[in-house]
Design an enzyme around this catalytic site. Structure first.
Site: not given
Ligand code: PNS
Length: 158
Positions: A17, A41, A90, A128
């Site tokens: 990030h 999430k 990514r 994360s």
């Protein structure tokens, strides 16, 4: 003044990030890092804690602002009168979801544009959730998160 929104759950902020924030801060006059709810999430850190961790990690970047919004990203964009969203990509596995999100946001509000920054290879596998898991199980995450938040995430919950 060219402003962009970098939205995410940042639970917690990672070096991946931070890399996107630094690069966006060179392209835009202002980067608004906005913590939002990802309804798919489960969150671990409180909004306050996440905000504190983002603030510590970005303290040396002068054109960064941090915010929180609960609701649709397009409504936040309208609220702050900004039409550019920045996201990081990514790997090809991110693409499908990011494309859907960009198209959805553009359908909800047609002046919204999403601009993608390709993650650097060294950050391409960091997430994360993986960091939370490694930290919770006592592993060393110092390579993956800003040094300033290392103590905050030690012993975090999965
Ligand atoms: O870091 P994340 O979890 O990949 O970020 C996803 C996030 C929070 C940007 C996304 O879930 C979001 O925009 N949430 C706000 C609600 C919304 O606008 N939903 C519609 C687009 S998915």
């Amino acid at each position: 003044m060219k402003t962009c929104i970098y939205p995410g759950s940042f639970d917690p902020i990672t070096n991946g990030h931070l890399d996107i924030i630094k690069r966006a801060s060179k392209v835009f006059d202002k980067v608004v890092v906005c913590m939002m709810i990802n309804y798919d999430k489960k969150s671990t850190f409180s909004i306050e804690k996440r905000k504190e961790m983002i603030a510590k990690s970005t303290k040396d970047i002068s054109n960064v602002e941090i915010d929180f919004f609960e609701g649709l990203l397009v409504d936040y964009a309208k609220k702050i009168e900004c039409s550019i969203i920045v996201r990081g990509l990514r790997a090809i596995s991110d693409f499908e979801n990011e494309l859907a999100m960009a198209n959805l946001n553009n359908s909800l509000s047609d002046d919204i544009e999403t601009i993608f920054f390709m993650s650097s290879t060294k950050h391409s596998f960091i997430s994360s959730s993986m960091i939370r898991q490694v930290a919770a199980l006592g592993g060393d995450v110092s390579e993956f998160v800003p040094a300033e938040i290392l103590d905050d995430i030690k012993g975090s919950l999965i």
